[in-house]
Design a protein around this motif. Structure first.
Motif, mmCIF file in Angstrom:
data_model
loop_
_atom_site.group_PDB
_atom_site.id
_atom_site.type_symbol
_atom_site.label_atom_id
_atom_site.label_comp_id
_atom_site.label_asym_id
_atom_site.label_seq_id
_atom_site.Cartn_x
_atom_site.Cartn_y
_atom_site.Cartn_z
ATOM 1 N N VAL C 312 43.676 32.244 84.201
ATOM 2 C CA VAL C 312 44.878 31.637 83.642
ATOM 3 C C VAL C 312 45.465 32.559 82.586
ATOM 4 O O VAL C 312 46.668 32.836 82.570
ATOM 5 C CB VAL C 312 44.558 30.252 83.050
ATOM 6 C CG1 VAL C 312 45.725 29.736 82.247
ATOM 7 C CG2 VAL C 312 44.195 29.285 84.164
ATOM 8 N N THR C 313 44.595 33.080 81.725
ATOM 9 C CA THR C 313 45.078 33.977 80.679
ATOM 10 C C THR C 313 45.715 35.212 81.303
ATOM 11 O O THR C 313 46.795 35.647 80.913
ATOM 12 C CB THR C 313 43.908 34.423 79.782
ATOM 13 O OG1 THR C 313 43.166 33.277 79.455
ATOM 14 C CG2 THR C 313 44.409 35.111 78.542
ATOM 15 N N GLN C 314 45.004 35.738 82.283
ATOM 16 C CA GLN C 314 45.480 36.964 82.906
ATOM 17 C C GLN C 314 46.816 36.736 83.614
ATOM 18 O O GLN C 314 47.631 37.639 83.714
ATOM 19 C CB GLN C 314 44.429 37.437 83.906
ATOM 20 C CG GLN C 314 44.557 38.883 84.280
ATOM 21 C CD GLN C 314 43.633 39.204 85.439
ATOM 22 O OE1 GLN C 314 43.369 38.358 86.298
ATOM 23 N NE2 GLN C 314 43.136 40.420 85.470
ATOM 24 N N ARG C 315 47.040 35.543 84.088
ATOM 25 C CA ARG C 315 48.229 35.307 84.903
ATOM 26 C C ARG C 315 49.295 34.526 84.158
ATOM 27 O O ARG C 315 50.185 33.954 84.785
ATOM 28 C CB ARG C 315 47.843 34.507 86.142
ATOM 29 C CG ARG C 315 46.915 35.239 87.074
ATOM 30 C CD ARG C 315 46.885 34.503 88.391
ATOM 31 N NE ARG C 315 45.606 34.609 89.039
ATOM 32 C CZ ARG C 315 45.117 33.678 89.842
ATOM 33 N NH1 ARG C 315 45.789 32.565 90.048
ATOM 34 N NH2 ARG C 315 43.956 33.843 90.427
ATOM 35 N N THR C 316 49.200 34.514 82.825
ATOM 36 C CA THR C 316 50.170 33.729 82.071
ATOM 37 C C THR C 316 51.600 34.069 82.462
ATOM 38 O O THR C 316 52.423 33.200 82.711
ATOM 39 C CB THR C 316 49.976 33.980 80.562
ATOM 40 O OG1 THR C 316 48.617 33.712 80.254
ATOM 41 C CG2 THR C 316 50.854 33.083 79.748
ATOM 42 N N LYS C 317 51.873 35.362 82.539
ATOM 43 C CA LYS C 317 53.244 35.771 82.827
ATOM 44 C C LYS C 317 53.662 35.322 84.226
ATOM 45 O O LYS C 317 54.765 34.849 84.453
ATOM 46 C CB LYS C 317 53.350 37.293 82.721
ATOM 47 C CG LYS C 317 54.753 37.778 82.936
ATOM 48 C CD LYS C 317 54.957 39.136 82.361
ATOM 49 C CE LYS C 317 56.419 39.509 82.451
ATOM 50 N NZ LYS C 317 56.623 40.901 82.053
#
Ligand SMILES: Nc1ncnc2c1ncn2[C@@H]1O[C@H](COP(=O)(O)OP(=O)(O)OP(=O)(O)O)[C@@H](O)[C@H]1O
Ligand SMILES: [Mg+2]
Lengths: 437, 241, 410
Positions: C312-317
């Motif tokens: 989730v953090t990695q794909r925030t954008k």
């Protein structure tokens, strides 16, 4: 440089405390579980008398029922005890370097001292060779000799605790002890002797308590003492004690000491000849099948390490793999999250080996903390195992090799787990920071 | 098509309040091509985000197609975004794990078109930006200009009536930037309303209308659309107050 | 909803997929096999003995001295025991179910039969034995007092009447009434006649491995109308009036010791203790397996939470972009739930193979049984639920990513 890496590692671990905790606990639980079962497995299966276990052989002869093998589960296995007739014949032949026949007896002990109530005591009726055969340590005195065996001497060797109980731990050699209304004179007192596995009599429980006293085999026979251990018959015997001694019932264990392989082979052919002779007399109706397993083989044959323990071991190592895979995943996630930082460090001139060191140190820190907590968990786990299985008291204990193995395993495990994520981290290009998306 | 009256936007972080927009009024008509310019931090992106329903505003009024959006819930806003608005970002914002086909597919999936319809639209729009042959490629295998064209195809795939672009050429060299600009102009000619934020006065000059934002307020606003700038008229700078 | 794009996106990060998949596969293999073992153990431990366990205890007396008379001891002790307040009944015995020690014999139906494959546990009782054990007579009759004899351990002859269990009767004479039937313990001696059948009385060793394939083999028991001392040792079963067993153990121990001083009174053990002892290693295995399952599921769940949070953090954008392109919060939530479902399913597919691999190993090395599919399906459902539950938190966090992230983040 190393301290700088350590510093970086701790800093990075502190930045995501939850993730760090997850990884450390993951390793710790995996290590705890696998080391607990490995310790039990290791101690249970370990050689109880390593200096001479290969020279001690259990005697097995197939005197069983022509229509049915002794062991349904393993048809090739001869009976696990011998008959009185055969034991006596082998002892009299005296072909081995040392030889001992034995069985378990239960007698009341009647102390001279009226203040001590009579109590039941488990002992072993055996040959004088027993003590030298199994290297039992003596506190006072000695065992008895073969002559005393022959004479049915009324002598007894006491275990340390029995001597403690009856004589307050004094040197009691020469004193008298009354067992089942018969007087014996004490010839020896053992030092503390508690093999972790009662390998010399696996037919009556591998983890039973050691004997409280030892008396000559022939004395017990003369007194018509029934075996307190297992007794199996395939054929009905004649009436009375004499009939029983002549019967095909098996109830005695027999051990021989043979110096080397040649002697073992000789003894084996002696047994084969003996059985051939007996066949002429109409005994031993089954095919000749004599075995002389040594201590370790005999322990394997008797499944001293139980199926459950083996299954638990397999299970706990699969569990460790899951924990490691879990840690690899989390560590990978963590290092990948630092892509930017790593790219920047690369751009600022850190070499791949340097980055590699930095991250492997970080995984090592996780591993060591996991290992230490894992050691604690192993200790707790063994305590739990001792609570669950009462007779594991002697085997479910940590020894130094196991402590070192635990720490070693956790470091190896976490470095292994850290290796791939570290390698991946080092593959990050120096420009990664600058070229997002 | 889009109308803001005395709109304000305040960001509150810790102790500081930032008035990103204040008394912001603008009216964009159907089919217009509006360029938004202004210094950094003046509120251009904020305006675009509010226009595209990505953020809420703090005060004032905002209508799309004559309907006030202030009362809409998150799901309704999502649907409105999905149906009426296309986005083009400075950083392209393609999804790196998906190939071009799947990237363009993203808004169509949320729209709930049939598989056949989606396929047709994806192919059509990728062809329109000249990347039909690279459907199975991943974003990392394309140049910046190509990536931005995919982003445009994605923005257009759902046939939005309003296209919002935040510095679509900010990460491109001038040659590529011009290519993207030409593509946008063609889209506009076909009837799509475009609002584009840019720092490039040259590109801004090619739009029908210019809005200049300073300190969260519209300071320079072409009330009437200017004449379309000729293709080669790069030194024609129109300034009508 | 959108399986294919999710799957192809996952294929781009194979390592993560492999890691989680492997973890789920191993977890499934361990959990379903462990559950199977647990269930078997529970079944084992739950088997009724057929006797009254709640109110009974056994006690032994070991005499010493030349003057000690066993027959006398039996008579005196039984009179004493039966006369004690709180004692419902008492009987001379050799052994009790689950005590792991006793006497077994092989049965033949004819004098010519070569191979007796019916092993039977021998219970030696008097006419009060039936009542003291609390057995249920379902056919024929009990022994009478005058039928009870004394037996020397070394004696080779048998009385001519016995009682057997229903299971043994069914094994020897399927579908027939066993009462009145005969069989041999010693083919050179007269046969024994069945005079009574009890509903159930399990062997002292209920965990015998049973190769003959008769699943009731542990119920093959017979009752012989004899009192069998072991040397100078006599043993009794005492049935207390309901609820008084604990108090009686001590009272009986003291009383017996007091009535005759040239003996040792020992081994006072309630049937409850004997049962616990008998199934101690099963219980231990059970607890260990449950602990392993719980730990394993927690680790796996935490692993999923950790990985999902990272993603989730990695794909925030990316999430912001999707939101900007029209995804609702529900869409994003569902995306992560679906993604987890896909990964879990892949892991479970591999796990199903692994599960039967482990089962095969257990079958070969430990003669375990084939794992019923039910356990596999149960394990799968559990892991699907676990995965969805674990990912729910991170997925909710993902759905809260504001769409403005698309334009704001670097
Ligand atoms: N999430 C936020 N929280 C607080 N302040 C914000 C936030 N987003 C924007 N701002 C502030 O609002 C003001 C307007 O920002 P905005 O991004 O709209 O500027 P911009 O005109 O797009 O600038 P640029 O040309 O540099 O992109 C700035 O002062 C910025 O610091
Ligand atoms: Mg901006």
């Amino acid at each position: 440089m190393f301290s700088y890496y350590l510093q970086l590692g701790f800093h990075s671990l502190k930045r995501n405390p939850v993730l760090t905790l997850l990884m450390v606990l993951g390793i710790a639980i995996g290590i705890g579980a696998s080391m607990t079962s490995l310790t039990v497995f290791h101690v249970m299966g370990s050689d109880p008398i390593p200096w001479k276990s290969d020279k001690l052989h259990y005697v097995q002869m197939d005197s069983w029922d022509p229509n049915r093998a002794y062991d349904d589960d393993d048809q090739s296995m001869p009976p696990d005890q011998v008959t009185y007739r055969d034991a006596v014949a082998l002892i009299e032949a005296g072909k081995a370097d040392r030889q001992a026949v034995m069985y378990k007896v239960a007698w009341p002990v009647q102390p001279e001292n009226r203040d001590i109530k009579p109590f039941q005591s488990l002992g072993r009726a055996t040959s004088g060779d027993f003590f030298a055969l199994f290297d039992t340590p003596f506190e006072y005195g000695n065992g008895w000799d073969r002559a005393q065996d022959k004479e049915h001497a009324r002598v007894v060797v006491l275990a340390r605790e029995t001597n403690e109980k009856l004589f307050g731990g004094q040197n009691s050699v020469g004193k008298r002890v009354r067992l089942n209304d018969v007087e014996y004179s004490v010839v020896g007192v053992l030092k503390e002797w508690k093999p972790k596995i009662k390998y010399y009599d696996l037919t009556n429980g591998s983890f039973s308590d050691p004997e409280e006293f030892f008396v000559p085999f022939n004395t017990a026979i003369e007194l018509k003492t029934p075996a307190a251990g297992n007794n199996n018959c395939w054929k009905n015997s004649a009436e009375g004690w004499e009939g029983y001694l002549e019967s095909e019932c098996i109830w005695l264990q027999m051990w021989v000491e043979l110096e080397n392989a040649t002697r073992t082979a000789e003894y084996h052919s002696f047994l084969d000849n003996y059985v051939a002779e007996q066949k002429k007399l109409g005994r031993f109706p089954r095919p000749v099948n004599n075995r002389l397993p040594d201590v370790n083989q005999w322990m394997k044959d008797n499944r001293v390490v139980s199926r459950d323990v083996e299954i638990q071991l397999g299970l706990s190592f699969a569990f460790l793999v899951v924990c490691l895979v879990n840690t690899i995943g989390l560590l990978l996630a963590k290092f990948m999250r630092k892509t930017g930082e790593i790219g920047l460090r690369r751009a600022l001139g850190a070499s791949k080996p340097q980055l590699f060191m930095q991250h492997i140190v970080e995984s090592g820190v996780i591993g060591i903390s996991g290992g230490l907590i894992g050691l604690l968990l192993t200790w707790l786990g063994l305590m739990a195992v001792r609570g669950l299985y009462d007779y594991f008291d002697s085997v479910a204990r940590l020894d130094w090799p196991m402590v070192l193995a635990t720490i070693g395993l956790s470091i190896v495990a976490s470095i292994l787990a850290g290796l791939y994520p570290t390698w991946r981290a080092c593959q990050i290009a120096p420009a990664a920071q600058l070229k997002t998306q | 098509m889009l109308k803001m009256n005395h709109l304000s936007k305040v960001y509150r972080t810790h102790m500081i309040e930032t008035h990103a927009l204040r008394d912001f009024s603008i009216h964009v008509r159907e089919g217009e091509f509006v360029a938004v310019t202004g210094p950094s931090g003046s509120g251009k992106t904020t305006f675009l985000n509010i226009a595209g329903l990505l953020e809420e505003f703090s005060g004032g009024e905002f209508f799309i197609d004559g309907v006030s959006v202030s009362g809409l819930g998150d799901d309704a806003r999502s649907r409105l975004r999905n149906e009426k608005i296309g986005f083009i970002f400075q950083g392209f914002n393609l999804i790196p794990d998906l190939n071009l086909f799947d990237n363009v597919d993203v808004p169509l999936r949320y729209r709930g078109f049939s598989a056949a319809d989606r396929k047709r639209r994806i192919e059509e729009n990728l062809a329109r930006v000249g990347l039909a042959s690279r459907m199975k490629h991943f974003p990392s295998e394309l140049s910046g200009g190509q990536q931005q064209r995919v982003a445009i195809a994605r923005a257009l795939a759902g046939s939005p009536r309003l296209l919002l672009a935040d510095e679509p050429t900010g990460n491109l060299d001038s040659l590529m930037a011009r290519g993207v600009m030409e593509l946008l102009e063609e889209i506009n000619r076909q009837g799509t309303t475009i609002i584009m934020v840019t720092h490039d006065p040259e590109l801004a000059a090619r739009a029908q209308r210019n809005v200049h934002v300073i300190d969260g307020q519209v300071t320079d606003f072409d009330e009437e659309p200017r004449l379309r700038v000729p293709e080669n008229g790069r030194d024609t700078v129109a300034t009508t107050a | 909803m959108e399986f294919r794009p999710i799957l192809s996106a996952l294929m781009r990060s194979k390592v993560a997929l492999v890691l989680i998949g492997l973890q789920i596969a191993l977890t499934l293999a361990i959990v379903s096999n462990a559950l199977f073992i647990i269930n078997q153990r529970i079944e084992n431990m739950g088997r009724a003995s057929g006797m009254n366990e709640a109110d009974t205890f056994m006690i032994s007396s070991l005499g010493f001295g030349a003057g000690y008379d066993v027959k006398n001891a039996y008579a005196e002790d039984l009179a004493t025991l039966r006369g004690m307040p709180g004692v419902a009944n008492a009987a001379p015995i050799l052994t009790v179910p689950m005590s792991q020690s006793g006497w077994s014999e092989g049965i033949s139906l004819t004098t010519t039969q070569q191979n007796s494959d019916v092993g039977v546990a021998m219970y030696f009782i008097d006419e009060q034995g039936l009542d003291t054990y609390g057995l249920k007579l379902v056919g024929g009759r009990n022994f009478t007092a005058d039928e009870i004899t004394h037996r020397d351990v070394r004696s080779t002859s048998w009385p001519n009447i016995v009682m057997i269990t229903k299971a043994l009767g069914e094994r020897l004479w399927p579908g027939q009434n066993a009462v009145g039937k005969q069989f041999y313990l010693d083919q050179e001696k007269p046969p024994l006649t069945v005079i009574g059948v009890v509903d159930r009385l399990i062997m002292p060793w209920p965990n015998i491995s049973n190769r003959s394939g008769d699943k009731n083999a542990y119920e093959f028991s017979m009752m012989v109308p004899q009192m069998v001392p072991f040397g100078l040792q006599t043993r009794y079963l005492v049935r207390a009036e309901p609820g008084r067993v604990t108090e009686l153990v001590k009272a009986v121990e003291a009383k017996l010791a007091q009535t005759n001083t040239s003996r040792i009174v020992r081994e006072a053990r309630t049937l409850t203790e004997i049962r616990a002892e008998c199934y101690r290693s099963d219980r231990a295995m059970l607890i260990i397996l449950i602990a392993v399952i719980v730990a394993l599921l927690s680790i796996t769940a935490l692993g999923i939470v950790g990985m999902a949070s990272f993603w989730v953090t990695q794909r925030t954008k990316q999430i912001g972009t999707r939101r900007a392109l029209g995804a609702t919060r529900g869409n994003i939530l569902r995306y992560f739930l679906t993604e987890n479902f896909v990964i879990t399913t892949i892991g479970l597919a591999l796990g199903a193979v692994l599960t039967y691999g482990v089962n095969l190993w257990l079958m070969q090395a430990y003669s375990a049984q084939r794992l019923p599919v039910l356990y596999l399906v149960g394990g799968m459902i559990a892991l699907w639920l676990l995965g969805q539950l674990a990912v729910f938190g991170p997925a909710t966090r993902a759905s809260r990513v504001p769409p403005a992230v698309a334009t704001r983040s670097v």
